[in-house]
Enzyme design. Structure first.
Site, PDB file in Angstrom:
ATOM      1  N   TRP A 205       7.154  -0.002   3.935  1.00 25.25           N
ATOM      2  CA  TRP A 205       7.662   0.723   2.753  1.00 25.25           C
ATOM      3  C   TRP A 205       9.018   1.337   3.022  1.00 25.25           C
ATOM      4  CZ3 TRP A 205       8.926   5.746   1.199  1.00 25.25           C
ATOM      5  CH2 TRP A 205       8.749   6.738   2.153  1.00 25.25           C
TER       6      TRP A 205
ATOM      7  N   TYR B  41       8.957  15.892   0.423  1.00 30.52           N
ATOM      8  CA  TYR B  41       8.700  17.197  -0.195  1.00 30.52           C
ATOM      9  C   TYR B  41       8.470  17.071  -1.683  1.00 30.52           C
ATOM     10  CZ  TYR B  41       9.567  18.893   4.347  1.00 30.52           C
ATOM     11  OH  TYR B  41       9.445  19.095   5.689  1.00 30.52           O
TER      12      TYR B  41
ATOM     13  N   HIS C 192       0.849  -1.202   0.000  1.00 30.88           N
ATOM     14  CA  HIS C 192       0.000   0.000   0.000  1.00 30.88           C
ATOM     15  C   HIS C 192       0.884   1.252   0.000  1.00 30.88           C
ATOM     16  CE1 HIS C 192      -2.852   3.063   1.225  1.00 30.88           C
ATOM     17  NE2 HIS C 192      -2.134   3.300   2.304  1.00 30.88           N
TER      18      HIS C 192
ATOM     19  N   HIS D 211      15.173  13.041  11.946  1.00 27.46           N
ATOM     20  CA  HIS D 211      14.016  13.155  12.839  1.00 27.46           C
ATOM     21  C   HIS D 211      13.093  11.946  12.686  1.00 27.46           C
ATOM     22  CE1 HIS D 211      11.846  15.661   9.534  1.00 27.46           C
ATOM     23  NE2 HIS D 211      11.517  14.411   9.405  1.00 27.46           N
ATOM     24  N   HIS D 212      13.350  11.122  11.677  1.00 25.71           N
ATOM     25  CA  HIS D 212      12.604   9.860  11.572  1.00 25.71           C
ATOM     26  C   HIS D 212      13.213   8.798  12.478  1.00 25.71           C
ATOM     27  CE1 HIS D 212      10.314  11.100   7.961  1.00 25.71           C
ATOM     28  NE2 HIS D 212      11.370  11.830   7.740  1.00 25.71           N
TER      29      HIS D 212
ATOM     30  N   THR E 220       6.940  26.894   5.683  1.00 25.87           N
ATOM     31  CA  THR E 220       5.642  26.288   5.440  1.00 25.87           C
ATOM     32  C   THR E 220       4.536  27.223   5.923  1.00 25.87           C
ATOM     33  OG1 THR E 220       6.742  24.215   5.898  1.00 25.87           O
ATOM     34  CG2 THR E 220       4.375  24.132   5.625  1.00 25.87           C
TER      35      THR E 220
ATOM     36  N   HIS F 285      13.413  11.880   3.316  1.00 29.15           N
ATOM     37  CA  HIS F 285      12.792  13.132   3.681  1.00 29.15           C
ATOM     38  C   HIS F 285      12.577  14.059   2.500  1.00 29.15           C
ATOM     39  CE1 HIS F 285      10.592  15.277   6.541  1.00 29.15           C
ATOM     40  NE2 HIS F 285      11.031  16.360   5.948  1.00 29.15           N
TER      41      HIS F 285
ATOM     42  N   ASP G 216       6.063  21.642 -26.819  1.00 28.32           N
ATOM     43  CA  ASP G 216       6.051  20.303 -26.231  1.00 28.32           C
ATOM     44  C   ASP G 216       7.126  20.264 -25.150  1.00 28.32           C
ATOM     45  OD1 ASP G 216       6.056  17.408 -25.839  1.00 28.32           O
ATOM     46  OD2 ASP G 216       4.983  17.320 -27.748  1.00 28.32           O
TER      47      ASP G 216
ATOM     48  N   ARG H 117       2.086   1.268  15.077  1.00 26.81           N
ATOM     49  CA  ARG H 117       1.797   1.081  13.645  1.00 26.81           C
ATOM     50  C   ARG H 117       1.969  -0.367  13.260  1.00 26.81           C
ATOM     51  NH1 ARG H 117       5.983   4.651  10.279  1.00 26.81           N
ATOM     52  NH2 ARG H 117       4.797   3.906   8.518  1.00 26.81           N
TER      53      ARG H 117
ATOM     54  N   GLU I 131      12.064  13.128  -0.368  1.00 27.36           N
ATOM     55  CA  GLU I 131      10.978  12.463  -1.080  1.00 27.36           C
ATOM     56  C   GLU I 131       9.618  12.966  -0.591  1.00 27.36           C
ATOM     57  OE1 GLU I 131      10.581  10.361  -3.526  1.00 27.36           O
ATOM     58  OE2 GLU I 131       8.497   9.786  -3.177  1.00 27.36           O
TER      59      GLU I 131
ATOM     60  N   LYS J  25       3.841  29.997   3.496  1.00 28.77           N
ATOM     61  CA  LYS J  25       2.995  29.604   2.365  1.00 28.77           C
ATOM     62  C   LYS J  25       1.521  29.647   2.756  1.00 28.77           C
ATOM     63  CE  LYS J  25       4.564  27.156  -0.805  1.00 28.77           C
ATOM     64  NZ  LYS J  25       5.587  27.270  -1.820  1.00 28.77           N
TER      65      LYS J  25
ATOM     66  N   SER K  24      12.852   6.040 -14.120  1.00 28.15           N
ATOM     67  CA  SER K  24      11.729   6.766 -14.705  1.00 28.15           C
ATOM     68  C   SER K  24      11.622   8.166 -14.105  1.00 28.15           C
ATOM     69  CB  SER K  24      10.450   5.972 -14.479  1.00 28.15           C
ATOM     70  OG  SER K  24       9.334   6.793 -14.594  1.00 28.15           O
ATOM     71  N   SER K  25      11.707   8.244 -12.773  1.00 24.03           N
ATOM     72  CA  SER K  25      11.568   9.551 -12.126  1.00 24.03           C
ATOM     73  C   SER K  25      12.696  10.492 -12.514  1.00 24.03           C
ATOM     74  CB  SER K  25      11.591   9.409 -10.600  1.00 24.03           C
ATOM     75  OG  SER K  25      10.481   8.716 -10.179  1.00 24.03           O
TER      76      SER K  25
ATOM     77  N   SER L 255      -1.476  27.100  -5.326  1.00 16.66           N
ATOM     78  CA  SER L 255      -1.151  28.502  -5.599  1.00 16.66           C
ATOM     79  C   SER L 255      -1.705  28.959  -6.944  1.00 16.66           C
ATOM     80  CB  SER L 255       0.369  28.709  -5.592  1.00 16.66           C
ATOM     81  OG  SER L 255       0.905  28.253  -4.385  1.00 16.66           O
TER      82      SER L 255
END
Lengths: 370, 534, 191
Positions: free
Chosen positions: B143, B259, B78, B304-305, B330, B255, B107, B452, B257, B333, B171-172, B270
């Site tokens: 994950w 963002y 998931h 921080h993870h 943040t 991390h 294009d 979790r 990722e 914004k 790909s990315s 925006s």
């Protein structure tokens, strides 16, 4: 009949949560000075967030209500303002600094591990905990005791469903206890919310944590880091006892050890071994090899009908005692007493149609080379 | 002369090829954008079915539907599918469709690579999903695939998982290169960087993040592969490695990722809020700087993870402070969006509703993020449902709502038809209620102490789990309304004008709806009304 | 169009180079992390074999050194410290041992991995001689005391009064039989 009973039980489960309705919303204050300061830190940050939310969302909903086209609002033309942008950068910084100060204080407090009066080594295993009291010759495993039929919804769940163990960690109240946390296999995490202690158990490395609980009581927690199949089934129970009760418990542990030695000395009948073996199997083997010894295909081998259980006695004992390298099969020599080992091996060789024959406690003791 | 002119105009005016080859060989940014978006929609439903399986099992305590091994595979898949299959491709799809139109280009800069970067994805995800049917099952280590659970203790299918991650990474990276090349080299003459719409800006920054961190992910899975098959010991303590090193390298990718999945959402919102507030975006310049500083800060907050992993005090303090610092840009914004609405002239079409829900619910996710940043408190929150609530609040009503908003906002432009507004509003309200009923109770569960990734739980967690499951099914099934609305909109519907929305601004609205096969064959004239600062 | 392609090409080359560099950087993080650990003592990965500094010895000060033995996974050896703790003063060279016994019926090789808590003490614990420097083979049934000689640096911060040194013993016997069994019988693979 059975079907009816099941239906009844299922109906009961629907109702059960309502009966024991908790709806607990917030963190608990816990039982230690640290856990209380973590709680107040949590509440302070929470209230700050709520205050900011009220202001920010207040302005937003004000605009949504008053500045809508259907009320005839005409759009203004401003689109920047240096001073207001500086202001709403500086104010958050100030709020953050005011949060960082108490947070750092609590953190520094948590890192003061000196002057502990008792050291306990905690080792995570798939899927149980081992507690070794350094200098006291106390060493035991703590296994989940919730019966399998409660998990599979065939029996009514007890109050401490999934949070109950056979042998809890016991610590004295009012004394600083230091935990040395490590792991036997994958990464686990030892967490008791009431103590505000959560530390990862990393294989090959040792982590420190400490607690000082003022009041006797029973505190429950769980493994907090995904550690494989039964990650959800390795609870932690800490029993905090008064100084006298703790001394009493220490004496009991000595007596228990003696009783274990004596039980290894006496003669066991095959029937005794089989019935004790079934208990031990449920405790230590069932999670992987399953109730009928059928295992899980491609993951855990079946014991029913396995040549290991029917022929080669020595190899069977060797695998149980010393584990099998490169697989999840653990070494049980240190986890179980000699009589329990003999019992469980006898059970495995006699249950589910296996015809391997019993082993004696003596045989195990020879293999253990004690 | 005449024949040459004829040939030129024919190549420029040709429409799409017919049949399946149109999609297989296409180098057109709109076709590829459509493919990306449809693929991500498919993956959204695949990942969503897995989420519903998880929620169904967690409806009540006890094991009812699935066994713990399969439960772990479901949580892992998931997460992987939603992150790499749903959210990221959806944003790449939006970038493909909108960036050339927003910067006034015909294009994307590298059309052939564009085709390749999309067509890798179906293979990567087929491979990943096929692991579920392999001996020993699919990935079951979460994950975040922490070693040694994902190396020494992993099922044999882990190798396929690693190759799938490699393919997604390639790909990315190709997608990101394409976006950067388009933005830097293909802007209409006279369009300065500070004239670009914010969606383009946020994607430019995201693309640089992708190029910086996707290779690190490739590196970390390569190390895993070597540990598993070539006896190296990057993460194995026995050979001098360190399992904690895995977490450091993973979160160095992980991390930024996070963002990557939210910055384009900032861009979308925006664009939408000024349109429906009929007022210029407040603080364009500070938006650009805030986005950039979030991107830069994202490289120095990763640990921080890992507050509970046993870092020295100085490390904990450093990562706590840097993480708290992210709240500042943040916050800027969010304040800017609200200042844009303030004294505007607002209407509330479906895209605006999703954008407003984004602002509110993402901010709630931001608040819980701030709470998680406080290291001593994080010892209580870490790896509980509080964390689950937090990142679902920033990803579902954050990223996913912004993608929904973008889809409704630009659908009339893409298809030339208006979608059904009533159905859109129904979809919004059901999603909004569903999301909150699902994820809000998870805050309480986490604070009450539910870890979790557990298939079964103690009885005191029963009530809120039941509520969350109801919410999840409501949210899941209300997405079918979106699909129905989408199909209707593609097939028929009221003709859309070029501008579509009264307050629309920017170059994409100067093209007819639907736009021609090649967006701007002639560089457009820029004026005050169609740049990002309009 | 050719005007367009030139800037594209240089840009693409730069971006691809950037991606390749970052891939390399991912691997560079491994030695960087080691250096970081050496400096901070994180995870006790310090290999201090340096000279003994008796100069700064402080016989008045007392530091408790605890020893812990952990077996990893299915490592069947009996493994324990000879003494569970010692009290030393900084600068004092001390010898102790860990006792390992191989109860199985085959020769095995073990590797001990050290870890120090608190991690900030790691850089002040000098191992003059340690069994963890080498792989340790043990014959079937063999028991051996494996020596450890260490010195606590006098520069150990004042607030540290207890240093815990743990060894985790890993089974690194080259897989011969069991591996074949694993490939033949996939169900022997663990989760």
């Amino acid at each position: 009949m059975r079907c009816n009973r099941r239906a009844l039980l299922y109906a009961g489960f629907f109702y059960a949560p309502l009966a024991s309705a908790d709806w607990q919303l917030n963190l608990i204050e816990g039982a230690t000075e640290i856990s209380r300061s973590v709680y107040s830190l949590h509440m302070v940050i929470f209230y700050i967030c709520v205050a900011i939310a009220v202001v920010v969302f207040g302005v937003m909903f004000w605009s949504i209500f008053w500045h809508r086209k259907s009320r005839g609002a005409k759009a203004a033309h401003f689109h920047e303002s240096t001073w207001i942008e500086i202001l709403w950068t500086i104010i958050p910084v100030a709020i953050l600094v005011s949060m960082a100060v108490p947070a750092s204080t609590t953190l520094i407090q948590m890192y003061d591990k000196n002057n502990a009066e008792l050291d306990i080594q905690i080792t995570g295993y798939q899927w149980k905990w081992r507690y070794q009291y350094l200098d006291q010759d106390i060493d035991f495993f703590s296994n989940l005791t919730t019966p399998a039929d409660q998990i599979s919804n065939e029996a009514i769940k007890g109050d401490n469903y999934l949070l109950e163990v056979d042998r809890p960690m016991v610590i004295p109240a009012g004394k600083k206890v230091r935990f040395l946390i490590t792991s036997n296999d994958v990464i686990h995490s030892w967490w008791v919310p009431a103590l505000a202690v959560k530390k990862d158990a990393v294989p090959g490395f040792i982590n420190e944590a400490w607690t000082l609980v003022d009041q006797p009581g029973i505190y429950r927690g769980q493994c907090a880091e995904l550690c494989g199949k039964d990650h959800g089934f390795m609870p932690i129970v800490v029993e905090v006892k008064s100084a006298e009760d703790y001394q009493l418990w220490l004496q009991q542990q000595g007596a228990l050890k003696l009783a274990q030695q004596q039980s290894a000395e006496r003669d066991w009948s095959v029937e005794e071994l089989m019935s004790r073996g079934e208990e031990v199997y449920k405790q230590s083997c069932l999670a992987c090899h399953q109730a009928e010894g059928q295992g899980i295909p491609n993951v855990f081998p079946a014991l029913a009908g396995s040549p290991l259980m029917n022929e080669t006695v020595d190899e069977h004992i060797d695998v149980v005692l010393n584990g099998r390298s490169g697989t999840a099969m653990q070494a049980f020599a240190e986890q179980l007493s000699a009589s329990d080992l003999a019992a469980v091996i006898t059970y495995e060789r006699g249950a589910w149609g296996n015809q391997g024959g019993a082993v004696s406690v003596q045989q195990i003791k020879e293999m253990l080379k004690e | 002369m005449g024949s040459v002119e004829h040939a030129v105009s024919e190549t420029e005016q040709h429409g799409p090829a017919k049949g399946i080859t149109r999609w297989l060989y296409t180098t057109n940014h709109k076709d590829i954008g459509t493919l990306y978006l449809l693929f991500s929609l498919l993956m959204f439903f695949v990942g969503g079915c897995m989420a519903l399986t998880i929620r169904a099992e967690l409806f009540q305590p006890g094991l009812q539907l699935i066994v713990p091994e399969f439960f772990n595979q479901m949580t892992t898949m998931h997460g992987l599918i939603m992150v790499f299959g749903a959210v990221m491709p959806a944003f790449v799809g939006l970038a493909n469709w909108m960036i050339p139109m927003m910067v006034g280009a015909p294009d994307m800069a590298l059309p052939r690579m564009n085709n390749w970067s999309f067509w890798i994805l179906p293979f990567a995800f087929s491979m990943m999903l096929s692991t579920l049917f392999m001996a020993g099952g699919g990935p079951n280590f979460g994950w975040t695939f922490y070693a040694p659970l994902s190396t020494t203790y992993a099922p044999p299918s882990v190798t396929f998982f690693i190759f799938a991650v490699h393919m997604m990474g390639i790909s990315s990276i190709m997608g990101a290169i394409n976006v950067i090349a388009t933005i830097l080299n293909m802007r209409a003459p006279g369009m300065k960087l500070m004239d670009m719409p914010l969606f383009v800006w946020t994607w430019l920054i995201t693309a640089f993040l992708l190029i910086a961190v996707m290779p690190v992910l490739a590196g970390v899975v390569t190390m895993m592969l070597m540990d598993i098959h070539f006896d190296t010991s990057f993460f194995n303590a026995a050979g001098g490695g360190d399992p904690v090193l895995f977490q450091h390298v993973f979160w160095f990718f992980g991390h930024p990722e996070v963002y990557i999945m939210i910055l384009p959402a900032f861009g979308v919102v925006s664009e939408i809020i000024p349109t429906f507030a009929r007022k210029r975006l407040f603080g364009y310049v500070s938006m650009v700087y805030a986005t950039s500083s979030i991107a830069i800060l994202s490289f120095i907050v990763w640990a921080h993870h890992m507050f509970t992993v046993g870092m020295p005090l100085a490390g904990e303090l450093f990562f706590m402070f840097t993480t708290m610092l992210i709240a500042v840009p943040t916050g800027v914004k969010v304040f800017n969006w609200i200042a844009t609405m303030f004294r505007g002239s607002m209407t509330f079409e479906t895209p605006m509703l999703f954008a407003l829900a984004f602002v509110v619910l993402f901010t709630i996710g931001g608040f819980s993020g701030l709470m998680l940043a406080i290291a001593p408190a994080d010892f209580q929150y870490h790896d509980t449902y509080f964390v689950v609530a937090h990142f679902h609040y920033v990803l579902v009503p954050g990223s996913i709502f912004s993608i929904m908003a973008a889809a409704y906002y630009w659908l009339p432009k893409w298809t030339g038809h208006m979608y059904n507004e009533t159905m859109g509003k129904l979809h919004f309200w059901l999603s909004f209620i569903g999301v909150n009923v699902t994820f809000f109770p998870m805050h309480f569960l986490g604070l009450a102490g539910m870890p979790r990734r557990i298939p079964d739980y103690a009885l005191q967690f029963s009530d809120f789990n039941m509520v969350a499951t109801f919410g999840a099914f409501l949210f899941g099934f209300s997405q079918l309304i979106f699909v129905y609305n989408l199909v209707c909109c593609i097939r028929s519907g009221e003709k859309a004008t070029a501008r579509v929305w009264e307050g629309s601004h920017g170059l994409e609205w100067t093209l007819p709806s639907p736009p021609p096969y090649h967006s701007f064959t002639e560089p457009p004239e820029l004026d005050k009304n169609n740049t990002g600062q309009s | 169009m050719s005007q367009q392609q030139q800037p594209n090409r240089t840009l693409i080359i730069r971006l691809i180079a950037g991606a390749v560099l970052m891939f390399g950087f991912g691997f560079l993080l491994v030695p960087l992390y080691d250096v970081f650990c050496q400096v901070t003592g994180l995870n006790g990965k310090v290999l201090n074999t340096g000279p003994v500094q008796d100069v700064n010895a402080d016989p008045q000060r007392r530091v408790r050194v605890q020893f812990i033995a952990v077996n990893n996974e299915s490592m069947p050896w009996r493994f324990r410290p000879e003494q569970s703790q010692l009290t030393v003063y900084p600068g004092q060279m001390k010898q102790t041992a860990f006792i390992a016994m191989n109860p199985t019926s085959s020769t095995m090789i073990g590797q001990a991995v050290p870890s120090v808590a608190p991690s900030e003490a790691a850089e002040f614990l000098h191992k003059v001689n340690c069994f963890c420097f080498e792989q340790q083979p043990l014959d079937a049934g063999e028991q051996r005391a494996m020596p450890l000689v260490f010195v606590i640096d006098a520069a150990l911060p004042e607030h540290i009064k207890t240093v815990t040194l743990s060894y985790t013993l890993f089974d690194i016997t080259p897989d011969t039989g069991p591996v074949a069994a694993v490939t033949e019988e996939p169900e022997r693979r663990n989760l």
